[in-house]
Design a protein around this motif. Structure first.
Motif, PDB file in Angstrom:
ATOM      1  N   PRO A 118     165.074 -27.781  56.382  1.00 34.37           N
ATOM      2  CA  PRO A 118     165.180 -26.393  55.941  1.00 34.37           C
ATOM      3  C   PRO A 118     164.554 -25.464  56.988  1.00 34.37           C
ATOM      4  O   PRO A 118     163.442 -25.733  57.451  1.00 34.37           O
ATOM      5  CB  PRO A 118     164.368 -26.349  54.643  1.00 34.37           C
ATOM      6  N   PRO A 119     165.258 -24.410  57.376  1.00 33.51           N
ATOM      7  CA  PRO A 119     164.651 -23.461  58.315  1.00 33.51           C
ATOM      8  C   PRO A 119     163.413 -22.831  57.673  1.00 33.51           C
ATOM      9  O   PRO A 119     163.425 -22.473  56.505  1.00 33.51           O
ATOM     10  CB  PRO A 119     165.734 -22.410  58.532  1.00 33.51           C
ATOM     11  N   THR A 120     162.343 -22.735  58.444  1.00 33.64           N
ATOM     12  CA  THR A 120     161.096 -22.164  57.953  1.00 33.64           C
ATOM     13  C   THR A 120     160.776 -20.954  58.812  1.00 33.64           C
ATOM     14  O   THR A 120     160.612 -21.076  60.022  1.00 33.64           O
ATOM     15  CB  THR A 120     159.966 -23.208  58.051  1.00 33.64           C
ATOM     16  N   GLU A 121     160.702 -19.784  58.173  1.00 34.28           N
ATOM     17  CA  GLU A 121     160.469 -18.552  58.919  1.00 34.28           C
ATOM     18  C   GLU A 121     159.208 -17.861  58.443  1.00 34.28           C
ATOM     19  O   GLU A 121     158.811 -18.013  57.284  1.00 34.28           O
ATOM     20  CB  GLU A 121     161.679 -17.631  58.758  1.00 34.28           C
ATOM     21  N   ASP A 150     157.916 -20.115  70.802  1.00 32.66           N
ATOM     22  CA  ASP A 150     158.687 -21.365  70.853  1.00 32.66           C
ATOM     23  C   ASP A 150     158.530 -22.166  69.563  1.00 32.66           C
ATOM     24  O   ASP A 150     159.498 -22.707  69.031  1.00 32.66           O
ATOM     25  CB  ASP A 150     158.255 -22.221  72.044  1.00 32.66           C
ATOM     26  N   VAL A 151     157.310 -22.241  69.054  1.00 24.32           N
ATOM     27  CA  VAL A 151     157.058 -22.989  67.817  1.00 24.32           C
ATOM     28  C   VAL A 151     157.775 -22.318  66.641  1.00 24.32           C
ATOM     29  O   VAL A 151     158.412 -22.996  65.823  1.00 24.32           O
ATOM     30  CB  VAL A 151     155.538 -23.120  67.549  1.00 24.32           C
ATOM     31  N   LEU A 152     157.706 -20.998  66.556  1.00 26.19           N
ATOM     32  CA  LEU A 152     158.390 -20.290  65.468  1.00 26.19           C
ATOM     33  C   LEU A 152     159.905 -20.489  65.546  1.00 26.19           C
ATOM     34  O   LEU A 152     160.574 -20.653  64.524  1.00 26.19           O
ATOM     35  CB  LEU A 152     158.044 -18.800  65.491  1.00 26.19           C
ATOM     36  N   GLU A 153     160.426 -20.509  66.771  1.00 22.93           N
ATOM     37  CA  GLU A 153     161.858 -20.764  66.966  1.00 22.93           C
ATOM     38  C   GLU A 153     162.217 -22.175  66.503  1.00 22.93           C
ATOM     39  O   GLU A 153     163.232 -22.387  65.829  1.00 22.93           O
ATOM     40  CB  GLU A 153     162.219 -20.567  68.438  1.00 22.93           C
ATOM     41  N   ASP A 154     161.371 -23.142  66.850  1.00 24.55           N
ATOM     42  CA  ASP A 154     161.595 -24.519  66.405  1.00 24.55           C
ATOM     43  C   ASP A 154     161.601 -24.601  64.881  1.00 24.55           C
ATOM     44  O   ASP A 154     162.463 -25.247  64.282  1.00 24.55           O
ATOM     45  CB  ASP A 154     160.502 -25.453  66.931  1.00 24.55           C
ATOM     46  N   LEU A 155     160.616 -23.967  64.241  1.00 21.21           N
ATOM     47  CA  LEU A 155     160.504 -24.033  62.782  1.00 21.21           C
ATOM     48  C   LEU A 155     161.712 -23.417  62.092  1.00 21.21           C
ATOM     49  O   LEU A 155     162.139 -23.892  61.040  1.00 21.21           O
ATOM     50  CB  LEU A 155     159.222 -23.335  62.309  1.00 21.21           C
ATOM     51  N   SER A 156     162.267 -22.381  62.677  1.00 17.10           N
ATOM     52  CA  SER A 156     163.401 -21.703  62.045  1.00 17.10           C
ATOM     53  C   SER A 156     164.748 -22.303  62.442  1.00 17.10           C
ATOM     54  O   SER A 156     165.786 -21.883  61.935  1.00 17.10           O
ATOM     55  CB  SER A 156     163.389 -20.209  62.393  1.00 17.10           C
ATOM     56  N   GLY A 157     164.732 -23.314  63.316  1.00 23.88           N
ATOM     57  CA  GLY A 157     165.974 -23.859  63.860  1.00 23.88           C
ATOM     58  C   GLY A 157     166.720 -24.844  62.979  1.00 23.88           C
ATOM     59  O   GLY A 157     167.856 -25.203  63.284  1.00 23.88           O
ATOM     60  N   GLY A 158     166.111 -25.317  61.899  1.00 22.46           N
ATOM     61  CA  GLY A 158     166.810 -26.251  61.023  1.00 22.46           C
ATOM     62  C   GLY A 158     166.901 -27.678  61.545  1.00 22.46           C
ATOM     63  O   GLY A 158     167.701 -28.471  61.075  1.00 22.46           O
ATOM     64  N   LYS A 159     166.069 -28.001  62.529  1.00 20.29           N
ATOM     65  CA  LYS A 159     166.019 -29.350  63.108  1.00 20.29           C
ATOM     66  C   LYS A 159     164.566 -29.813  63.100  1.00 20.29           C
ATOM     67  O   LYS A 159     163.651 -28.990  63.162  1.00 20.29           O
ATOM     68  CB  LYS A 159     166.514 -29.344  64.558  1.00 20.29           C
ATOM     69  N   PRO A 160     164.323 -31.123  63.088  1.00 19.12           N
ATOM     70  CA  PRO A 160     162.937 -31.591  63.187  1.00 19.12           C
ATOM     71  C   PRO A 160     162.310 -31.108  64.498  1.00 19.12           C
ATOM     72  O   PRO A 160     162.944 -31.151  65.546  1.00 19.12           O
ATOM     73  CB  PRO A 160     163.064 -33.118  63.197  1.00 19.12           C
ATOM     74  N   MET A 161     161.085 -30.616  64.421  1.00 16.32           N
ATOM     75  CA  MET A 161     160.398 -30.104  65.595  1.00 16.32           C
ATOM     76  C   MET A 161     159.605 -31.230  66.250  1.00 16.32           C
ATOM     77  O   MET A 161     158.991 -32.042  65.569  1.00 16.32           O
ATOM     78  CB  MET A 161     159.449 -28.974  65.203  1.00 16.32           C
ATOM     79  N   ASP A 162     159.630 -31.253  67.553  1.00 13.91           N
ATOM     80  CA  ASP A 162     158.847 -32.205  68.321  1.00 13.91           C
ATOM     81  C   ASP A 162     158.402 -31.453  69.574  1.00 13.91           C
ATOM     82  O   ASP A 162     159.131 -31.390  70.561  1.00 13.91           O
ATOM     83  CB  ASP A 162     159.701 -33.419  68.683  1.00 13.91           C
ATOM     84  N   ARG A 163     157.225 -30.835  69.505  1.00 12.94           N
ATOM     85  CA  ARG A 163     156.788 -29.976  70.600  1.00 12.94           C
ATOM     86  C   ARG A 163     155.381 -30.347  71.036  1.00 12.94           C
ATOM     87  O   ARG A 163     154.516 -30.583  70.214  1.00 12.94           O
ATOM     88  CB  ARG A 163     156.823 -28.514  70.178  1.00 12.94           C
ATOM     89  N   LEU A 164     155.163 -30.354  72.338  1.00 18.11           N
ATOM     90  CA  LEU A 164     153.858 -30.630  72.916  1.00 18.11           C
ATOM     91  C   LEU A 164     153.306 -29.322  73.483  1.00 18.11           C
ATOM     92  O   LEU A 164     153.974 -28.664  74.281  1.00 18.11           O
ATOM     93  CB  LEU A 164     153.988 -31.670  74.036  1.00 18.11           C
ATOM     94  N   ILE A 165     152.108 -28.951  73.023  1.00 17.07           N
ATOM     95  CA  ILE A 165     151.433 -27.760  73.545  1.00 17.07           C
ATOM     96  C   ILE A 165     150.258 -28.257  74.384  1.00 17.07           C
ATOM     97  O   ILE A 165     149.368 -28.936  73.873  1.00 17.07           O
ATOM     98  CB  ILE A 165     150.899 -26.854  72.407  1.00 17.07           C
ATOM     99  N   CYS A 166     150.267 -27.927  75.666  1.00 20.73           N
ATOM    100  CA  CYS A 166     149.205 -28.364  76.572  1.00 20.73           C
ATOM    101  C   CYS A 166     148.444 -27.146  77.080  1.00 20.73           C
ATOM    102  O   CYS A 166     149.026 -26.076  77.251  1.00 20.73           O
ATOM    103  CB  CYS A 166     149.798 -29.079  77.788  1.00 20.73           C
ATOM    104  N   GLY A 167     147.180 -27.336  77.322  1.00 18.62           N
ATOM    105  CA  GLY A 167     146.384 -26.262  77.895  1.00 18.62           C
ATOM    106  C   GLY A 167     144.929 -26.664  77.975  1.00 18.62           C
ATOM    107  O   GLY A 167     144.464 -27.519  77.223  1.00 18.62           O
ATOM    108  N   ASP A 168     144.231 -26.020  78.864  1.00 20.74           N
ATOM    109  CA  ASP A 168     142.807 -26.282  79.024  1.00 20.74           C
ATOM    110  C   ASP A 168     142.039 -25.764  77.815  1.00 20.74           C
ATOM    111  O   ASP A 168     142.561 -24.986  77.008  1.00 20.74           O
ATOM    112  CB  ASP A 168     142.278 -25.592  80.292  1.00 20.74           C
ATOM    113  N   VAL A 169     140.777 -26.156  77.728  1.00 22.53           N
ATOM    114  CA  VAL A 169     139.893 -25.637  76.688  1.00 22.53           C
ATOM    115  C   VAL A 169     139.885 -24.119  76.805  1.00 22.53           C
ATOM    116  O   VAL A 169     139.807 -23.568  77.899  1.00 22.53           O
ATOM    117  CB  VAL A 169     138.470 -26.207  76.865  1.00 22.53           C
ATOM    118  N   GLY A 170     140.031 -23.452  75.672  1.00 26.26           N
ATOM    119  CA  GLY A 170     140.032 -21.998  75.677  1.00 26.26           C
ATOM    120  C   GLY A 170     141.408 -21.382  75.837  1.00 26.26           C
ATOM    121  O   GLY A 170     141.568 -20.169  75.796  1.00 26.26           O
TER     122      GLY A 170
END
Length: 171
Positions: free
Chosen positions: A20-23, A50-70
């Motif tokens: 289900p698309p989640t907006e 990007d995450v909001l787009e994934d959630l509303s896309g109607g497909k299972p989301m599989d996203r990696l968010i990378c970043g340093d501390v802070g």
């Protein structure tokens, strides 16, 4: 070869699965975001978008968010959790250590204060009665967000409407 075939089959099944698309709830999402006490970075805003787009896309989301501390990865997770929880689904946040799980729990409780979202915790350090109540609340759907260690993934834990799993993995 067998392993590659299995991975391809799993990827194909995920690609054809519908969710289900989640907006974000109109207006409320902006109010939630306004509680963030810092200025969002460009990278952070892009990751959130990007995450909001994934959630509303109607497909299972599989996203990696990378970043340093802070970098603000927790804020990305908070906003995704808000959208999913406010849509009536449940969110599980899994951290590798009890210390990090405790920090995330504190942050989530503070940010969700005043919202109709119940945030609970699970780890080996949570008292047995509290853990049992949390597991019962997840199974019944009364608890929207659980933050914890691998205890969240235990066979003793079942969800009524799991919509999002966030894994915080320190490297």
């Amino acid at each position: 070869r067998e392993m590659a075939d299995g991975l391809i089959r799993i990827a194909a099944e995920r690609a054809t699965k519908q969710t289900p698309p989640t907006e974000p709830p109109a207006g409320l999402f902006d109010e939630f975001c306004a509680r963030f006490p810092y200025e969002e970075t460009d990278d952070q805003l892009m990751a959130i978008g990007d995450v909001l787009e994934d959630l509303s896309g109607g497909k299972p989301m599989d996203r990696l968010i990378c970043g340093d501390v802070g970098f603000g990865k927790t804020e990305v997770a908070l906003r995704a959790a808000f959208v999913v929880a406010m849509s009536g689904q449940q969110v599980a946040i899994v951290a590798p250590t009890t210390l990090l799980a405790r920090q995330h729990y504190k942050t989530f409780v503070e940010r969700f204060e005043g919202w109709p979202v119940r945030v609970r915790r699970l780890s080996r350090l949570v008292p047995a009665k509290e853990a049992a109540d949390t597991r019962e609340g997840l199974a019944s759907g009364e608890v929207e967000i659980v933050v914890g260690t691998h205890a969240v993934l235990s066979k003793q834990v079942s969800f009524k409407r799991l919509g999002l799993v966030i894994v915080d993995e320190e490297q």
